[in-house]
Enzyme design. Structure first.
Site, PDB file in Angstrom:
ATOM      1  N   HIS A   1       0.616  -1.265   0.042  1.00 46.58           N
ATOM      2  CA  HIS A   1      -0.221  -0.194   0.339  1.00 46.58           C
ATOM      3  C   HIS A   1       0.780   1.613  -0.211  1.00 46.58           C
ATOM      4  O   HIS A   1       1.673   1.642   0.979  1.00 46.58           O
ATOM      5  CB  HIS A   1      -1.122  -0.233   1.124  1.00 46.58           C
ATOM      6  CG  HIS A   1      -2.300  -1.365   1.343  1.00 46.58           C
ATOM      7  ND1 HIS A   1      -3.056  -1.213   0.405  1.00 46.58           N
ATOM      8  CD2 HIS A   1      -2.280  -2.567   2.120  1.00 46.58           C
ATOM      9  CE1 HIS A   1      -3.653  -2.384   0.707  1.00 46.58           C
ATOM     10  NE2 HIS A   1      -3.344  -2.402   1.502  1.00 46.58           N
TER      11      HIS A   1
ATOM     12  N   GLY B   1      -5.684   1.335   4.906  1.00 44.14           N
ATOM     13  CA  GLY B   1      -6.464   1.755   6.127  1.00 44.14           C
ATOM     14  C   GLY B   1      -7.593   2.833   6.063  1.00 44.14           C
ATOM     15  O   GLY B   1      -8.357   2.576   4.936  1.00 44.14           O
ATOM     16  N   GLY B   2      -8.387   3.843   6.945  1.00 49.02           N
ATOM     17  CA  GLY B   2      -9.707   4.133   6.751  1.00 49.02           C
ATOM     18  C   GLY B   2     -10.793   3.798   7.234  1.00 49.02           C
ATOM     19  O   GLY B   2     -12.317   3.986   6.757  1.00 49.02           O
ATOM     20  N   GLU B   3     -10.637   1.908   7.685  1.00 42.99           N
ATOM     21  CA  GLU B   3     -12.057   1.927   8.141  1.00 42.99           C
ATOM     22  C   GLU B   3     -12.554   2.416   9.284  1.00 42.99           C
ATOM     23  O   GLU B   3     -13.615   2.598   9.185  1.00 42.99           O
ATOM     24  CB  GLU B   3     -11.448  -0.034   8.259  1.00 42.99           C
ATOM     25  CG  GLU B   3     -11.403  -0.570   7.382  1.00 42.99           C
ATOM     26  CD  GLU B   3      -9.866  -1.017   7.163  1.00 42.99           C
ATOM     27  OE1 GLU B   3      -8.854  -1.281   6.110  1.00 42.99           O
ATOM     28  OE2 GLU B   3      -8.848   0.048   7.327  1.00 42.99           O
TER      29      GLU B   3
ATOM     30  N   THR C   1      -9.805  -0.350   0.975  1.00 47.14           N
ATOM     31  CA  THR C   1     -10.906  -0.532   0.971  1.00 47.14           C
ATOM     32  C   THR C   1     -10.844   0.900   0.264  1.00 47.14           C
ATOM     33  O   THR C   1     -11.790   0.970   0.207  1.00 47.14           O
ATOM     34  CB  THR C   1     -10.960  -0.243   2.381  1.00 47.14           C
ATOM     35  OG1 THR C   1     -11.030  -1.827   3.662  1.00 47.14           O
ATOM     36  CG2 THR C   1     -12.519  -0.411   3.352  1.00 47.14           C
TER      37      THR C   1
ATOM     38  N   TYR D   1     -10.364  -2.726  -3.515  1.00 45.64           N
ATOM     39  CA  TYR D   1     -11.483  -4.084  -2.761  1.00 45.64           C
ATOM     40  C   TYR D   1     -13.112  -3.949  -4.252  1.00 45.64           C
ATOM     41  O   TYR D   1     -13.660  -4.872  -3.600  1.00 45.64           O
ATOM     42  CB  TYR D   1     -11.787  -3.097  -2.103  1.00 45.64           C
ATOM     43  CG  TYR D   1     -11.314  -3.993  -0.529  1.00 45.64           C
ATOM     44  CD1 TYR D   1      -9.357  -4.342  -0.752  1.00 45.64           C
ATOM     45  CD2 TYR D   1     -11.715  -3.637   0.380  1.00 45.64           C
ATOM     46  CE1 TYR D   1      -9.493  -4.381   0.485  1.00 45.64           C
ATOM     47  CE2 TYR D   1     -11.129  -3.990   1.441  1.00 45.64           C
ATOM     48  CZ  TYR D   1      -9.227  -4.570   1.462  1.00 45.64           C
ATOM     49  OH  TYR D   1      -8.878  -4.900   2.492  1.00 45.64           O
TER      50      TYR D   1
ATOM     51  N   ARG E   1     -15.846  -6.087   3.245  1.00 55.13           N
ATOM     52  CA  ARG E   1     -15.540  -4.880   3.182  1.00 55.13           C
ATOM     53  C   ARG E   1     -15.782  -4.695   1.818  1.00 55.13           C
ATOM     54  O   ARG E   1     -15.367  -4.264   1.220  1.00 55.13           O
ATOM     55  CB  ARG E   1     -13.982  -4.620   3.848  1.00 55.13           C
ATOM     56  CG  ARG E   1     -14.641  -4.280   5.222  1.00 55.13           C
ATOM     57  CD  ARG E   1     -12.559  -3.569   5.914  1.00 55.13           C
ATOM     58  NE  ARG E   1     -12.202  -6.091   5.983  1.00 55.13           N
ATOM     59  CZ  ARG E   1     -10.742  -5.941   6.005  1.00 55.13           C
ATOM     60  NH1 ARG E   1     -10.092  -4.300   6.011  1.00 55.13           N
ATOM     61  NH2 ARG E   1     -10.026  -6.587   5.136  1.00 55.13           N
TER      62      ARG E   1
ATOM     63  N   HIS F   1      -3.760 -13.275   1.067  1.00 49.58           N
ATOM     64  CA  HIS F   1      -3.870 -13.604   2.047  1.00 49.58           C
ATOM     65  C   HIS F   1      -4.617 -14.611   2.755  1.00 49.58           C
ATOM     66  O   HIS F   1      -5.299 -14.989   3.997  1.00 49.58           O
ATOM     67  CB  HIS F   1      -5.178 -12.310   3.197  1.00 49.58           C
ATOM     68  CG  HIS F   1      -4.266 -10.742   2.100  1.00 49.58           C
ATOM     69  ND1 HIS F   1      -3.277  -9.977   3.052  1.00 49.58           N
ATOM     70  CD2 HIS F   1      -5.805 -10.035   2.356  1.00 49.58           C
ATOM     71  CE1 HIS F   1      -3.341  -9.177   2.279  1.00 49.58           C
ATOM     72  NE2 HIS F   1      -4.834  -8.711   1.855  1.00 49.58           N
TER      73      HIS F   1
ATOM     74  N   ASP G   1       1.928  -7.024   2.388  1.00 52.08           N
ATOM     75  CA  ASP G   1       0.719  -6.291   2.777  1.00 52.08           C
ATOM     76  C   ASP G   1       1.424  -4.600   4.093  1.00 52.08           C
ATOM     77  O   ASP G   1       0.583  -3.549   4.813  1.00 52.08           O
ATOM     78  CB  ASP G   1       0.273  -6.880   3.890  1.00 52.08           C
ATOM     79  CG  ASP G   1      -1.904  -6.116   3.693  1.00 52.08           C
ATOM     80  OD1 ASP G   1      -1.782  -5.398   2.511  1.00 52.08           O
ATOM     81  OD2 ASP G   1      -2.470  -6.714   4.346  1.00 52.08           O
TER      82      ASP G   1
END
Length: 389
Positions: free
Chosen positions: A72, A77-79, A108, A139, A172, A233, A291
């Site tokens: 990334h 992030g940002g969830e 996401t 995503y 998600r 994953h 990741d």
């Protein structure tokens, strides 16, 4: 630090203690010019007057610079809202782990982060000496693109080498239907053919009950070849890893394990590789990725956000080293998991993943503990552990 010692316009001669291509070579000298390896040998004789810079490193081991196919680079992030966006990765953080090539992904958040942001970051890393590529998409399905079309992205934008990370079996994800998955994979395949690329489709696996079933159906019910797909994953939990082993064996497919910093209910990448090998999955069908700078969110049983940490690439290298130190794999074979295998999956195998004449001079120098000390990309030294800040 990122070294300013770039040797622009010069040839470089590395004199090392050993060379692994990943296989051990009977050579200790590597001559580089024009960003490529042009000679391998012992006590290479360089004519007087040639513009050659010699790097004396007889105490170090030369290996192909590592390739991380899932980073990334703009931050994930940002969830948990805008205050939980992860930071961008730096060129130093990449090169310090012996990594010469990265593939940037969106996760996401493809709202505050966009494919255009990702492309700009990839080009920025290239300007700093890192070999960088990206996946178009994120995503969600339909995936966001640069040109409005997957095929056009692959055909017209050199840095785009595939589609990803498309989320499946995850709360998600956009819960894509099977026909939607088949369509975007088909579009990626055709776009890649037009561009002369592999066009990998990089799928994020969540911990949902469907697991790998959408990808199993894709390969069983369509003409799409298995080498078009890479699920990542797959070590998220033991049952998923077992399914991944069966998937790899059934379809002769590759699977990617993630170096989770805190595995939680899952398995470390060390444990995951060990179990896949025990299940009979060939080492050449396993890759490892970090990741890095993605989020490690925690949710409750109802899917409510609880908190998160930021992933780092240090775990990838530590788990990889452990495979060798604990005798799970010899160095020659372990190197394939983060060099040759990844280059093949990504379609970069004609220029990366080996220390061979004519290949990119992407070289990492390791000490006796397999810790990266220097990283070269296209023959330019971009990291030296001994350089002053």
């Amino acid at each position: 630090m990122i070294s300013s010692d770039r040797y622009d316009g010069l040839m470089v001669l590395l004199r090392v203690g050993a060379v692994f291509s990943p296989e051990r070579l009977e050579t200790a000298d590597i001559l580089v010019a024009g960003g490529k390896i042009i000679a391998l040998g012992n006590d290479l004789d360089i004519p007087s007057g040639w513009p050659v810079r010699v790097v004396e490193a007889s105490h170090l081991i030369a290996v192909p610079a590592f390739i991380d196919q899932h980073v990334h680079v703009t931050g994930g992030g940002g969830e948990g809202g805008c205050g939980t966006r992860c930071p961008e990765i730096t060129a130093r953080e990449i090169a310090a782990m012996g990594i010469g090539t990265v593939v940037g992904v969106l996760g996401t958040d493809s709202i505050s982060r966009s494919p255009a942001d990702l492309l700009a970051k990839v080009r920025g890393l290239r300007a700093e000496g890192i070999s960088a590529y990206m996946y178009t998409g994120a995503y969600r399905v339909p995936p966001p693109t640069l040109t409005g079309d997957i095929q056009r992205d692959l055909t017209w934008i050199p840095e785009v080498i595939g589609l990803g990370e498309i989320a499946i079996s995850d709360h998600r994800s956009s819960q894509p239907r099977q026909d939607e998955i088949e369509r975007i994979v088909s579009d990626t395949r055709v776009g890649a053919m037009l561009a002369g690329k592999r066009g990998i489709c990089h799928f994020h696996l969540g911990d949902g009950k469907r697991g790998l079933e959408p990808l199993r159906r894709l390969l069983a019910e369509t003409e799409i070849p298995a080498d078009q797909i890479i699920p990542t994953h797959v070590n998220r939990h033991p049952a998923l890893l077992e399914e991944a082993a069966d998937y790899a064996l059934t379809f002769n497919a590759s699977v990617d394990v993630t170096a989770f910093e805190e595995a939680g209910d899952g398995l470390s990448s060390f444990d995951a590789v060990s179990r896949l090998l025990e299940r009979g999955v060939p080492a050449e069908r396993i890759t490892m990725s970090s990741d890095c700078n993605g989020s490690l969110p925690e949710f409750d049983a109802n899917g409510a956000y609880l908190g998160m940490k930021v992933a780092r690439n240090t775990t990838l290298i530590a788990d990889w080293q452990r495979l060798v130190h604990e005798g799970v794999l010899p160095l020659e074979t372990a190197l394939h998991l983060i060099t040759t295998n990844v280059a093949r999956v990504l379609g970069l195998h004609a220029s990366k993943g080996h220390l061979c004449i004519g290949f990119d001079a992407d070289i990492t120098l390791l000490d006796s503990k397999l810790q990266p000390q220097q990283t070269f990309v296209a023959g330019k030294r971009i990291y030296d552990v001994n350089a002053e800040e």
